[in-house]
Design a protein around this motif. Structure first.
Motif, PDB file in Angstrom:
ATOM      1  N   VAL A 152      39.372  18.232  46.242  1.00 53.65           N
ATOM      2  CA  VAL A 152      38.393  18.721  45.881  1.00 53.65           C
ATOM      3  C   VAL A 152      37.913  19.115  47.053  1.00 53.65           C
ATOM      4  CG1 VAL A 152      35.649  17.885  46.072  1.00 53.65           C
ATOM      5  CG2 VAL A 152      37.312  16.408  44.607  1.00 53.65           C
ATOM      6  N   VAL A 153      38.190  18.842  48.539  1.00 50.73           N
ATOM      7  CA  VAL A 153      38.600  19.540  49.739  1.00 50.73           C
ATOM      8  C   VAL A 153      38.827  20.120  49.509  1.00 50.73           C
ATOM      9  CG1 VAL A 153      38.294  19.161  51.887  1.00 50.73           C
ATOM     10  CG2 VAL A 153      37.551  17.293  50.278  1.00 50.73           C
ATOM     11  N   VAL A 154      40.227  20.861  49.654  1.00 52.71           N
ATOM     12  CA  VAL A 154      41.083  21.628  49.528  1.00 52.71           C
ATOM     13  C   VAL A 154      40.573  22.607  48.275  1.00 52.71           C
ATOM     14  CG1 VAL A 154      43.281  22.660  48.809  1.00 52.71           C
ATOM     15  CG2 VAL A 154      43.428  20.683  50.562  1.00 52.71           C
ATOM     16  N   ALA A 155      39.741  22.347  47.134  1.00 48.36           N
ATOM     17  CA  ALA A 155      39.469  23.491  46.022  1.00 48.36           C
ATOM     18  C   ALA A 155      38.457  23.818  47.062  1.00 48.36           C
ATOM     19  CB  ALA A 155      39.172  23.008  45.242  1.00 48.36           C
ATOM     20  N   THR A 156      37.775  23.683  47.951  1.00 48.06           N
ATOM     21  CA  THR A 156      35.718  23.520  48.110  1.00 48.06           C
ATOM     22  C   THR A 156      36.127  24.611  49.291  1.00 48.06           C
ATOM     23  OG1 THR A 156      35.270  21.647  47.476  1.00 48.06           O
ATOM     24  CG2 THR A 156      33.341  23.245  48.837  1.00 48.06           C
ATOM     25  N   LEU A 157      36.769  23.994  50.472  1.00 43.03           N
ATOM     26  CA  LEU A 157      37.315  24.832  51.108  1.00 43.03           C
ATOM     27  C   LEU A 157      38.017  25.986  50.787  1.00 43.03           C
ATOM     28  CD1 LEU A 157      37.784  25.438  54.308  1.00 43.03           C
ATOM     29  CD2 LEU A 157      39.791  24.113  53.847  1.00 43.03           C
ATOM     30  N   LEU A 158      38.740  26.442  50.478  1.00 45.72           N
ATOM     31  CA  LEU A 158      38.924  27.352  49.383  1.00 45.72           C
ATOM     32  C   LEU A 158      38.922  28.559  48.993  1.00 45.72           C
ATOM     33  CD1 LEU A 158      43.181  26.665  48.010  1.00 45.72           C
ATOM     34  CD2 LEU A 158      42.341  27.725  49.950  1.00 45.72           C
ATOM     35  N   GLY A 159      37.375  27.893  47.747  1.00 43.24           N
ATOM     36  CA  GLY A 159      35.972  28.655  47.643  1.00 43.24           C
ATOM     37  C   GLY A 159      34.932  28.756  48.483  1.00 43.24           C
ATOM     38  N   PHE A 160      35.223  28.234  49.278  1.00 44.58           N
ATOM     39  CA  PHE A 160      34.649  28.826  50.749  1.00 44.58           C
ATOM     40  C   PHE A 160      35.161  29.974  51.877  1.00 44.58           C
ATOM     41  CE2 PHE A 160      33.261  28.061  54.827  1.00 44.58           C
ATOM     42  CZ  PHE A 160      31.849  28.831  55.049  1.00 44.58           C
ATOM     43  N   ALA A 161      36.574  29.696  51.488  1.00 42.24           N
ATOM     44  CA  ALA A 161      37.008  30.799  52.242  1.00 42.24           C
ATOM     45  C   ALA A 161      37.617  32.485  51.609  1.00 42.24           C
ATOM     46  CB  ALA A 161      38.447  30.445  52.722  1.00 42.24           C
ATOM     47  N   VAL A 162      37.377  32.724  50.017  1.00 37.26           N
ATOM     48  CA  VAL A 162      37.150  33.395  49.751  1.00 37.26           C
ATOM     49  C   VAL A 162      36.153  33.739  48.719  1.00 37.26           C
ATOM     50  CG1 VAL A 162      39.608  32.741  49.084  1.00 37.26           C
ATOM     51  CG2 VAL A 162      38.199  32.396  47.414  1.00 37.26           C
ATOM     52  N   SER A 163      34.762  32.930  49.012  1.00 37.80           N
ATOM     53  CA  SER A 163      33.296  33.389  48.588  1.00 37.80           C
ATOM     54  C   SER A 163      33.605  34.724  48.494  1.00 37.80           C
ATOM     55  CB  SER A 163      32.594  32.669  48.944  1.00 37.80           C
ATOM     56  OG  SER A 163      32.261  32.594  50.007  1.00 37.80           O
ATOM     57  N   GLY A 164      33.550  34.930  49.071  1.00 36.93           N
ATOM     58  CA  GLY A 164      32.711  36.996  49.219  1.00 36.93           C
ATOM     59  C   GLY A 164      34.025  37.825  48.794  1.00 36.93           C
ATOM     60  N   LEU A 165      34.791  37.124  48.250  1.00 38.59           N
ATOM     61  CA  LEU A 165      36.178  37.932  47.188  1.00 38.59           C
ATOM     62  C   LEU A 165      35.544  38.324  45.944  1.00 38.59           C
ATOM     63  CD1 LEU A 165      39.359  37.143  49.207  1.00 38.59           C
ATOM     64  CD2 LEU A 165      38.067  38.982  49.436  1.00 38.59           C
ATOM     65  N   GLY A 166      34.764  37.519  45.373  1.00 37.32           N
ATOM     66  CA  GLY A 166      34.697  37.557  43.808  1.00 37.32           C
ATOM     67  C   GLY A 166      35.821  37.100  43.575  1.00 37.32           C
ATOM     68  N   VAL A 167      36.161  37.439  41.902  1.00 36.32           N
ATOM     69  CA  VAL A 167      36.283  37.309  41.215  1.00 36.32           C
ATOM     70  C   VAL A 167      37.772  36.749  41.159  1.00 36.32           C
ATOM     71  CG1 VAL A 167      38.206  37.195  38.479  1.00 36.32           C
ATOM     72  CG2 VAL A 167      35.199  37.321  38.868  1.00 36.32           C
ATOM     73  N   PRO A 168      38.685  37.966  42.200  1.00 32.25           N
ATOM     74  CA  PRO A 168      39.920  38.110  42.916  1.00 32.25           C
ATOM     75  C   PRO A 168      39.952  36.803  43.554  1.00 32.25           C
ATOM     76  CG  PRO A 168      38.992  40.396  43.004  1.00 32.25           C
ATOM     77  CD  PRO A 168      38.297  39.836  42.301  1.00 32.25           C
ATOM     78  N   GLY A 169      39.317  35.996  44.544  1.00 37.07           N
ATOM     79  CA  GLY A 169      39.354  35.068  45.116  1.00 37.07           C
ATOM     80  C   GLY A 169      39.418  33.774  44.770  1.00 37.07           C
ATOM     81  N   ILE A 170      38.535  33.677  43.095  1.00 36.08           N
ATOM     82  CA  ILE A 170      39.405  32.420  42.147  1.00 36.08           C
ATOM     83  C   ILE A 170      40.417  32.607  41.577  1.00 36.08           C
ATOM     84  CG2 ILE A 170      37.903  31.496  40.304  1.00 36.08           C
ATOM     85  CD1 ILE A 170      36.358  31.170  42.339  1.00 36.08           C
ATOM     86  N   SER A 171      40.737  33.859  41.324  1.00 33.45           N
ATOM     87  CA  SER A 171      42.035  33.767  41.484  1.00 33.45           C
ATOM     88  C   SER A 171      43.016  33.498  41.666  1.00 33.45           C
ATOM     89  CB  SER A 171      42.446  35.749  40.681  1.00 33.45           C
ATOM     90  OG  SER A 171      41.633  36.208  39.322  1.00 33.45           O
ATOM     91  N   MET A 172      43.087  33.949  42.800  1.00 31.51           N
ATOM     92  CA  MET A 172      43.724  33.278  44.465  1.00 31.51           C
ATOM     93  C   MET A 172      44.227  31.553  44.710  1.00 31.51           C
ATOM     94  SD  MET A 172      42.833  35.998  47.478  1.00 31.51           S
ATOM     95  CE  MET A 172      43.706  35.132  48.287  1.00 31.51           C
ATOM     96  N   ILE A 173      42.538  31.190  44.105  1.00 26.26           N
ATOM     97  CA  ILE A 173      42.683  29.709  44.037  1.00 26.26           C
ATOM     98  C   ILE A 173      44.138  29.052  42.988  1.00 26.26           C
ATOM     99  CG2 ILE A 173      41.491  27.596  44.046  1.00 26.26           C
ATOM    100  CD1 ILE A 173      39.307  29.436  45.381  1.00 26.26           C
ATOM    101  N   PHE A 174      43.809  29.733  41.715  1.00 30.00           N
ATOM    102  CA  PHE A 174      44.150  29.186  40.476  1.00 30.00           C
ATOM    103  C   PHE A 174      45.570  29.910  40.891  1.00 30.00           C
ATOM    104  CE2 PHE A 174      40.036  29.042  38.870  1.00 30.00           C
ATOM    105  CZ  PHE A 174      40.473  27.301  37.887  1.00 30.00           C
ATOM    106  N   GLY A 175      45.955  30.585  41.394  1.00 39.79           N
ATOM    107  CA  GLY A 175      47.729  31.232  42.029  1.00 39.79           C
ATOM    108  C   GLY A 175      48.209  30.122  42.703  1.00 39.79           C
ATOM    109  N   LEU A 176      47.270  29.913  43.323  1.00 39.43           N
ATOM    110  CA  LEU A 176      47.843  28.548  44.812  1.00 39.43           C
ATOM    111  C   LEU A 176      48.126  27.247  43.619  1.00 39.43           C
ATOM    112  CD1 LEU A 176      48.501  27.092  47.520  1.00 39.43           C
ATOM    113  CD2 LEU A 176      45.990  26.873  48.387  1.00 39.43           C
TER     114      LEU A 176
END
Length: 429
Positions: A152-176
């Motif tokens: 939860v913490v890591v996913a939320t932190l990553l979401g915060f880090a890429v929140s300005g990137l839109g959908v590509p940011g979420i795609s990066m999380i799922f790639g990880l």
């Protein structure tokens, strides 16, 4: 419940707990990441609230399907084999979500991700407790919930880090997540000490008169009144808790953005900061999981958990300080009253060759119903945030009530013996 005698754990057991806990980390990472993506996918693919509901519920629904099928298959065809293979399916699904060009591929990826995560959860817990020394299962199972919270913490932190990137940011999380799943497969399949732990467990259970490879027949479980009552109680407890926890996990960011009027960055930042409190709580729970204190913390946790839902209901979700306070209360309470406790109760209450089946079945019940609830949650949010959280308060109270019944039964029940396991097996033959 009497305090248990502490048993020794060595490095191999903790490494196995990490390998098993990756199922929980990847499960929570998927739930949070889908929740983070809902508002972004809604805008990018021009989705209506019902399609958002389908996305939010599909993961939970198919986690239930995977848990139901995977838990029983693990007991039938081999927990070790399933332990290594389910994680590869997760990796493929996470990669599909990361690369999804449209809503159809997105939904399909979420479905397969749910099946894989669901199958891995009961299997990994059963493997862990099967190979753990007597008197240590609570600590090791609780540690997997630490990893759930880390997810939860890591996913939320990553979401915060890429929140300005839109959908590509979420795609990066799922790639990880896909990369982590492949690494977990390699760890589980090729780390040599795990094989020795399996051999030691087989010797221990064989000496006790139990064949871990022979699954307890379903008829043996279903005809036994004690087993049926325990299955029903743990299923109800987990169901009511999951209805609350799944709503928080899947729709917290969506709620803060659509009702609270915050930005995606603010919402994910608040989620991350308050989730750190939950991480500390899960670490504390791991320390007390094999002691009398886990029961004593339960009652206070239930009160705090209910208060959290009522605070949001009273303020309607539009008062930011109240929402922050509610998120803090939620993260203070859940480590002591929810999923970790449910997993420990299940693993301690059933024979080694029935745990994956029972855990998978009760996970499935809760997640099937939670999936249906998630389908209508966006509509409930649009209709009445107050009404939604009053309902969640009732669920939290019901979970606490059922948990209290379980605690009372466990205080008076005798420890299940190998002879009881043999009786369950022979009864159906």
């Amino acid at each position: 419940m009497a305090e248990k005698t502490a048993a020794t754990l060595d490095r191999r057991h903790w490494m196995l707990a990490i390998a098993a806990g990756m199922a929980s980390l990847l499960d929570s990472g998927a739930i949070i990441s889908v929740g983070l993506g809902l508002a972004l996918w809604k805008k990018a693919f021009d989705l209506d609230v019902w399609t958002v509901g389908v996305l939010g519920s599909a993961l939970t629904l198919f986690i239930a399907v995977g848990a139901l099928a995977g838990g029983r298959l693990a007991d039938l065809v081999g927990r070790g084999r399933m332990f290594s293979m389910t994680i590869l399916l997760y990796a493929a699904a996470a990669a599909a979500i990361a690369l999804a060009p449209n809503a159809s591929v997105l939904v399909a990826g979420v479905i397969v991700l749910g099946v894989a995560a669901g199958a891995d959860l009961p299997t990994s817990l059963a493997v862990l407790t099967e190979r753990a020394p007597e008197g240590t299962q609570g600590r090791l199972v609780a540690f997997t919930h630490v990893m759930w919270t880390v997810g939860v913490v890591v996913a939320t932190l990553l979401g915060f880090a890429v929140s300005g990137l839109g959908v590509p940011g979420i795609s990066m999380i799922f790639g990880l997540l896909a990369v982590l799943a492949v690494a977990t497969f390699a760890f589980r399949a090729f780390y040599p000490p795990f094989r020795r732990l399996e051999e030691e467990a087989l010797e221990r259970h064989t000496t006790a008169g139990v064949d871990p490879a022979e699954a307890v027949p379903l008829a043996g479980l279903l005809r036994d009144r004690t087993s049926l009552v325990l299955i029903a109680l743990t299923a109800l407890f987990y169901l009511f808790f999951t209805l609350v926890a799944n709503t928080f996990g899947s729709f917290k960011t969506y709620f803060l953005v659509t009702v609270g009027g915050t930005t995606q960055t603010t919402a994910t930042g608040l989620s991350f900061g308050t989730t750190l409190i939950g991480l500390v709580g899960t670490i504390v729970f791991t320390r007390i999981a094999d002691t009398k204190w886990r029961s004593r913390f339960f009652a206070l946790g239930v009160v705090v958990f209910v208060a959290c839902q009522l605070l949001i209901a009273v303020t309607g979700g539009v008062v930011l300080p109240a929402m922050i306070a509610a998120l803090v209360l939620y993260n203070v309470a859940f480590p002591f009253i929810g999923e970790a406790l449910y997993k420990i109760w299940t693993q301690e209450s059933f024979p080694v060759n029935a745990r994956a089946t029972v855990q998978g079945f009760t996970i499935a019940i809760a997640r099937f119903i939670a999936a249906g609830f998630a389908l209508v949650t966006p509509a409930l949010i649009a209709w009445s945030p107050k009404g939604l959280y009053l309902l969640l308060a009732a669920f939290a109270l019901a979970s606490g009530g059922v948990g209290t019944v379980i605690l009372r039964r466990r205080r008076t029940a005798a420890t299940r013996s190998p002879a009881r396991t043999t009786a369950l097996t022979k009864e159906a033959l």
